[in-house]
Design an enzyme around this catalytic site. Structure first.
Site, PDB file in Angstrom:
ATOM      1  N   HIS A  79       9.428  11.448   5.613  1.00  0.00           N
ATOM      2  CA  HIS A  79       9.610  12.900   5.428  1.00  0.00           C
ATOM      3  C   HIS A  79       9.789  13.632   6.764  1.00  0.00           C
ATOM      4  O   HIS A  79       9.338  14.766   6.924  1.00  0.00           O
ATOM      5  CB  HIS A  79       8.428  13.516   4.675  1.00  0.00           C
ATOM      6  CG  HIS A  79       8.234  12.997   3.280  1.00  0.00           C
ATOM      7  ND1 HIS A  79       8.756  13.615   2.176  1.00  0.00           N
ATOM      8  CD2 HIS A  79       7.569  11.907   2.820  1.00  0.00           C
ATOM      9  CE1 HIS A  79       8.413  12.943   1.084  1.00  0.00           C
ATOM     10  NE2 HIS A  79       7.698  11.892   1.451  1.00  0.00           N
ATOM     11  N   ASN A 152       6.838  15.397  -4.845  1.00  0.00           N
ATOM     12  CA  ASN A 152       8.242  15.048  -4.639  1.00  0.00           C
ATOM     13  C   ASN A 152       9.095  15.737  -5.694  1.00  0.00           C
ATOM     14  O   ASN A 152       8.562  16.330  -6.637  1.00  0.00           O
ATOM     15  CB  ASN A 152       8.443  13.532  -4.770  1.00  0.00           C
ATOM     16  CG  ASN A 152       8.068  12.784  -3.493  1.00  0.00           C
ATOM     17  OD1 ASN A 152       7.922  13.365  -2.420  1.00  0.00           O
ATOM     18  ND2 ASN A 152       7.918  11.474  -3.622  1.00  0.00           N
ATOM     19  N   HIS A 343      -2.105  17.078   3.061  1.00  0.00           N
ATOM     20  CA  HIS A 343      -2.983  15.957   2.707  1.00  0.00           C
ATOM     21  C   HIS A 343      -3.358  16.082   1.230  1.00  0.00           C
ATOM     22  O   HIS A 343      -3.944  17.100   0.839  1.00  0.00           O
ATOM     23  CB  HIS A 343      -4.245  16.027   3.570  1.00  0.00           C
ATOM     24  CG  HIS A 343      -5.127  14.824   3.448  1.00  0.00           C
ATOM     25  ND1 HIS A 343      -5.105  13.968   2.380  1.00  0.00           N
ATOM     26  CD2 HIS A 343      -6.059  14.329   4.285  1.00  0.00           C
ATOM     27  CE1 HIS A 343      -5.983  13.012   2.553  1.00  0.00           C
ATOM     28  NE2 HIS A 343      -6.583  13.207   3.712  1.00  0.00           N
ATOM     29  N   TYR A 366      -3.037  10.174   5.114  1.00  0.00           N
ATOM     30  CA  TYR A 366      -2.547  11.449   5.656  1.00  0.00           C
ATOM     31  C   TYR A 366      -3.344  11.907   6.876  1.00  0.00           C
ATOM     32  O   TYR A 366      -2.762  12.373   7.858  1.00  0.00           O
ATOM     33  CB  TYR A 366      -2.467  12.519   4.551  1.00  0.00           C
ATOM     34  CG  TYR A 366      -1.301  12.250   3.609  1.00  0.00           C
ATOM     35  CD1 TYR A 366      -1.289  11.121   2.781  1.00  0.00           C
ATOM     36  CD2 TYR A 366      -0.196  13.076   3.555  1.00  0.00           C
ATOM     37  CE1 TYR A 366      -0.229  10.838   1.945  1.00  0.00           C
ATOM     38  CE2 TYR A 366       0.880  12.806   2.708  1.00  0.00           C
ATOM     39  CZ  TYR A 366       0.853  11.682   1.909  1.00  0.00           C
ATOM     40  OH  TYR A 366       1.921  11.397   1.083  1.00  0.00           O
TER      41      TYR A 366
HETATM   42 FE1  HDE Z   1       3.559  10.524   1.364  1.00  0.00          FE
HETATM   43  N1  HDE Z   1       3.176  10.423   3.359  1.00  0.00           N
HETATM   44  N2  HDE Z   1       2.827   8.658   1.147  1.00  0.00           N
HETATM   45  N3  HDE Z   1       4.067  10.496  -0.605  1.00  0.00           N
HETATM   46  N4  HDE Z   1       4.343  12.312   1.555  1.00  0.00           N
HETATM   47  C1  HDE Z   1       3.485  11.374   4.242  1.00  0.00           C
HETATM   48  O1  HDE Z   1       2.042  12.154   5.933  1.00  0.00           O
HETATM   49  C2  HDE Z   1       2.062   8.012   2.058  1.00  0.00           C
HETATM   50  C3  HDE Z   1       3.860   9.504  -1.500  1.00  0.00           C
HETATM   51  C4  HDE Z   1       4.818  13.114   0.561  1.00  0.00           C
HETATM   52  O2  HDE Z   1       6.141  18.006   4.374  1.00  0.00           O
HETATM   53  C5  HDE Z   1       2.915  11.106   5.609  1.00  0.00           C
HETATM   54  O3  HDE Z   1       1.956  13.964   7.282  1.00  0.00           O
HETATM   55  C6  HDE Z   1       1.570   6.787   1.510  1.00  0.00           C
HETATM   56  C7  HDE Z   1       4.060   9.954  -2.848  1.00  0.00           C
HETATM   57  C8  HDE Z   1       5.395  14.316   1.111  1.00  0.00           C
HETATM   58  O4  HDE Z   1       4.658  17.283   5.820  1.00  0.00           O
HETATM   59  C9  HDE Z   1       2.134   9.800   5.401  1.00  0.00           C
HETATM   60  C10 HDE Z   1       2.072   6.717   0.233  1.00  0.00           C
HETATM   61  C11 HDE Z   1       4.401  11.269  -2.730  1.00  0.00           C
HETATM   62  C12 HDE Z   1       5.227  14.196   2.490  1.00  0.00           C
HETATM   63  C13 HDE Z   1       2.378   9.503   3.943  1.00  0.00           C
HETATM   64  C14 HDE Z   1       2.845   7.898   0.029  1.00  0.00           C
HETATM   65  C15 HDE Z   1       4.415  11.587  -1.327  1.00  0.00           C
HETATM   66  C16 HDE Z   1       4.565  12.942   2.730  1.00  0.00           C
HETATM   67  C17 HDE Z   1       3.923  11.119   6.735  1.00  0.00           C
HETATM   68  C18 HDE Z   1       1.892   5.597  -0.779  1.00  0.00           C
HETATM   69  C19 HDE Z   1       4.754  12.235  -3.861  1.00  0.00           C
HETATM   70  C20 HDE Z   1       5.681  15.175   3.545  1.00  0.00           C
HETATM   71  C21 HDE Z   1       3.705  12.404   7.482  1.00  0.00           C
HETATM   72  C22 HDE Z   1       0.562   5.320  -1.079  1.00  0.00           C
HETATM   73  C23 HDE Z   1       3.629  12.501  -4.717  1.00  0.00           C
HETATM   74  C24 HDE Z   1       4.687  16.280   3.730  1.00  0.00           C
HETATM   75  C25 HDE Z   1       2.496  12.942   6.925  1.00  0.00           C
HETATM   76  C26 HDE Z   1       5.201  17.272   4.731  1.00  0.00           C
HETATM   77  C27 HDE Z   1       4.206  12.486   3.990  1.00  0.00           C
HETATM   78  C28 HDE Z   1       1.834   8.445   3.335  1.00  0.00           C
HETATM   79  C29 HDE Z   1       3.572   8.132  -1.192  1.00  0.00           C
HETATM   80  C30 HDE Z   1       4.777  12.897  -0.857  1.00  0.00           C
HETATM   81  C31 HDE Z   1       2.518   8.638   6.299  1.00  0.00           C
HETATM   82  C32 HDE Z   1       0.685   5.790   2.231  1.00  0.00           C
HETATM   83  C33 HDE Z   1       3.884   9.140  -4.128  1.00  0.00           C
HETATM   84  C34 HDE Z   1       6.038  15.455   0.352  1.00  0.00           C
HETATM   85  O5  HDE Z   1       0.768   9.973   5.608  1.00  0.00           O
END
Ligand code: HDE
Length: 713
Positions: A79, A152, A343, A366
């Site tokens: 993202h 999402n 988060h 997060y």
């Molecule tokens: Fe994320 N995701 N994600 N994700 N995610 C991040 O956190 C992660 C997942 C989502 O505009 C990271 O600050 C794991 C689902 C959005 O700043 C990180 C898993 C959904 C955003 C991270 C998922 C999301 C992130 C990277 C699987 C929809 C951007 C930067 C277990 C429900 C937020 C950060 C923004 C961002 C980890 C799966 C949505 C790496 C480990 C499912 C919208 O922490």
């Protein structure tokens, strides 16, 4: 001395402005170093003589350069590319039957929000137009603390367990040996991984659909994905799924457009959001919830904890509980959009987690990622991350600590500090986790209730209109066509047969695969070393819902044309009356009408009036607009009908199923197009009133224009 501008105000909630006490615009002020020393010369380094070397003692140069050298922070690992805006959420009414969350507690209550939209796979500087999932993350600055709904634009996910997330992301990101391709899933490593992971099939259907190509951030839905919990004052809990429904309706781009826009304007979505807000066309979404009583947890033919499943709206309707309006652009992209830290674990009383193993893993990730991205444990003190609820605890120190904690104590219990800060009782707003009964062995395993991988993939495909299904077939042909390994292509097509024989057949045709071979068992390669592969094989389940209307984008058309971009092709001598008439009608409905001409600057109309040109044909393209109007005016058309860019502009709009209005002499230009070979073209309005054009573009596209695809531009 110019007067220093005031910090921008959020009219809806003045409290949020308290977070912006650090804003600085420098107007009317002398330039200083970071120590406040006034600078006399910011043009030249300190030299030993006019042509001599730079002196090490030049503290101003060193301070400026050091700051510059460090002015980037690591981009988000996923993202990375995004855009955000401020706004507010307004509750529709009392939801206390289900949750004690205060911001959902009374009709009309407003809570400030900051929302960030993003793509997932691309780097920070990549195109907005990748075929990809979009992030939809909302931070609610509630009186009970910050609540983040980090969702999402698709309601399911690729994988079921957080353990596989690094693998998924490694597979989709540019390949490790050459860092190619950027922001694209159309490459071998992604499809290699996916073709071995049947659990991803439902999400793959979404990503291959038009959902992955939104027309605008304000025209896409948002989803919390996981099942969460609501908890009311009595301690009763309910399962809940979150939905954001765009008031403007859901619209998409075509793949051909998306690829072209990537070149014409890779900031297309960011710019659209920014301009809409600047122009007062505030994007709006309604927040909806699907609520399932605790006792009904097992009544579905899928597991509520499985993030590859949605609850069809036919089974549990979406109840609308409030509205979000984005009405203020950030003042500074870095300070706000880049530094915001979301988060899924930022909760308020009344909202809690389920045991979805994907969600559980996110709860670790997060904070961990913020530590390296924002440089330490004090990222909560960055203005955009500060809650409006006061913060009191015994956390101290750390890199870049801002708060100056006074007093003697930083521990609990204490007597010296009067026992403060004290723990809040539930009645005082203290957060208490929902007390769920847990029993079982400590195991690494996937629940057998998670083994149905195809029923909802099928449901999604079957619920699409014919046009949308064709787009999915095209998308898969494109994506797999870019895969070099024939094994991967064949394995993937084989896997598709489990979703739909029809789909697999059409994709195979495009790839020249004949016959289709079903993949050898095991189909699922994501199982532990000592497990029996059979325990991990997909289970065949028939979905109780065969077709779900709401899964088609076309089922959620919006009202009106607010925020749409309309191109008006005109040059010197344009018919003043029809131009004005159309412009007014479009503006009244909230659309943006732009004058596109053969040259920049201004043009003169048939009455001799001067009209400002927004873009020349050189600096814009038809793909950046939703519809085209060509007014008459013999002089104007005499010039335009000889201009190949103008002809292409109209042809391309035709190719992309857009509405076109042709008035008076503009027929001469129309006659030059390929599109005009069709004697009765659909969606082309000849000499009609502006009101008819406005109504037509409300539909966005004319999908049943059968000959659109033959246009060779
Ligand atoms: Fe994320 N995701 N994600 N994700 N995610 C991040 O956190 C992660 C997942 C989502 O505009 C990271 O600050 C794991 C689902 C959005 O700043 C990180 C898993 C959904 C955003 C991270 C998922 C999301 C992130 C990277 C699987 C929809 C951007 C930067 C277990 C429900 C937020 C950060 C923004 C961002 C980890 C799966 C949505 C790496 C480990 C499912 C919208 O922490």
């Amino acid at each position: 001395m110019a007067e220093k501008e005031k910090t921008p105000k959020n009219s809806e909630n003045p409290k949020i402005d308290d977070l912006y006490m650090n804003t600085e615009d420098g107007s009317g002020e002398a330039m200083t170093t970071n120590q406040g020393l006034k600078i006399n010369d910011d043009q030249n380094s300190l030299l030993a003589g006019e042509r001599g070397p730079t002196l090490l003692e030049d503290f101003h140069f060193r301070e400026k350069m050091t700051h510059f050298d460090h002015e980037r922070i690591p981009e988000r690992i996923v993202h990375a590319r995004g855009a955000g805006a401020h706004g507010y959420f307004e509750s529709y009414g009392d939801l206390s039957e289900f949750t004690k969350a205060g911001f959902l507690g009374e009709k009309g209550k407003r809570t400030p929000v900051f929302t960030r939209f993003s793509t997932v796979a691309g780097f920070k500087g990549s195109s907005d137009l990748a075929r990809d999932v979009r992030g939809f993350a909302v931070k609610f600055y509630t009186e009970e603390g910050n609540y983040d709904l980090v969702g999402n634009n698709m309601p399911v996910f690729f994988i079921q367990d957080a353990m596989k997330f690094p693998d998924l992301i490694h597979a989709v990101k540019p390949e490790q040996h050459n860092e190619i391709p950027q922001a694209a899933s159309a490459h071998d490593t992604f499809w290699d991984f996916i073709s071995l992971m049947p659990e991803s099939m439902h999400m793959i259907m979404w990503v291959m659909s038009d959902r992955a190509l939104p027309r605008s951030y304000s025209m896409m839905e948002g989803f919390g994905v996981h099942t969460f919990r609501f908890v009311n004052k009595k301690g009763e809990s309910f399962f809940v799924k979150f939905h954001w429904k765009p008031v403007a309706g859901t619209y998409s781009l075509t793949w051909d457009e998306a690829q072209k826009i990537s070149g014409q304007d890779p900031d297309f979505h960011r710019r659209d959001l920014w301009n809409a807000i600047e122009n007062g066309n505030y994007p709006e979404w309604e927040l909806g919830v699907q609520i399932v009583a605790d006792k009904d947890e097992h009544k579905f033919d899928f597991d509520l904890l499985d993030p590859t499943k949605l609850i069809p709206e036919e089974l549990v309707p979406v109840k609308l509980i409030g509205k979000m309006v984005l009405d203020r652009n950030p003042t500074n992209f870095f300070a706000e959009t880049e530094q915001i830290a979301f988060h899924p674990g930022h909760l308020v009383p009344g909202i809690d987690f389920s045991n979805d193993p994907l969600l559980q893993g996110r709860l670790f990730s997060y904070t961990d990622t913020q530590l390296s991205r924002l440089g330490g444990p004090n990222f909560n003190e960055i203005p955009i991350n500060r809650p409006i609820a006061p913060v009191h605890n015994n956390q101290r120190g750390g890199l870049m600590r801002q708060t100056i904690n006074t007093g003697q104590t930083s521990y609990h219990p204490n007597n010296i500090g009067g026992g403060c800060p004290f723990q809040a009782k539930m009645s005082e707003g203290g957060f208490v986790s929902h007390q769920e009964k847990i029993e079982g062995h400590k195991i690494r395993a996937r629940s057998t209730s998670f083994m149905d991988h195809f029923s909802q993939a099928k449901l999604f495909f079957e619920s699409q209109s014919k046009v949308e299904q064709d787009h999915m077939i095209e998308a898969l042909r494109f994506e797999l066509g870019k895969v070099k390994s024939e094994d991967i292509r064949e394995r993937m097509v084989g896997m598709l047969t489990y979703v739909s024989e029809e789909l697999a057949k059409h994709v195979a045709e495009g790839l020249g695969i004949n016959p289709i071979t079903k993949p050898e068992e095991p189909l699922n390669h994501s199982f532990p070393a000592d497990a029996d592969p059979k325990d991990y094989e997909p289970k065949e389940v028939k979905s109780s819902v065969q077709k779900s209307e709401k899964l088609s984008l076309m089922a959620s058309n919006g009202k009106g044309i607010k925020g749409r971009m309309i191109a008006i092709l005109a040059t010197d001598g344009v018919d003043a009356e029809s131009l004005e008439h159309y412009k007014k009608a479009l503006k009244n409905e909230g659309a943006e009408a732009k004058i596109i001409s053969s040259h920049s600057g201004s043009i003169s109309d048939s009455n001799g009036g001067a009209i400002k040109v927004d873009h020349s044909l050189l600096t814009t393209a038809s793909v950046l607009f939703d519809a085209v109007f060509v007014p008459g005016g013999s002089k104007s058309i005499e010039i335009l009908h000889k201009n190949p860019d103008a002809i292409r502009f109209v042809d391309e709009a035709y190719k992309h199923y857009k509405f076109i209005a042709i008035n008076g002499d503009a027929m001469r230009l129309w006659d030059m197009t390929y599109a005009s070979k069709n004697a009765s073209p659909k969606g082309v309005l000849f000499d009609q009133d502006a009101a008819a054009f406005v109504e037509a573009i409300g539909q966005h596209r004319i999908w049943d224009r059968e000959d659109a695809a033959r246009i060779p531009v």
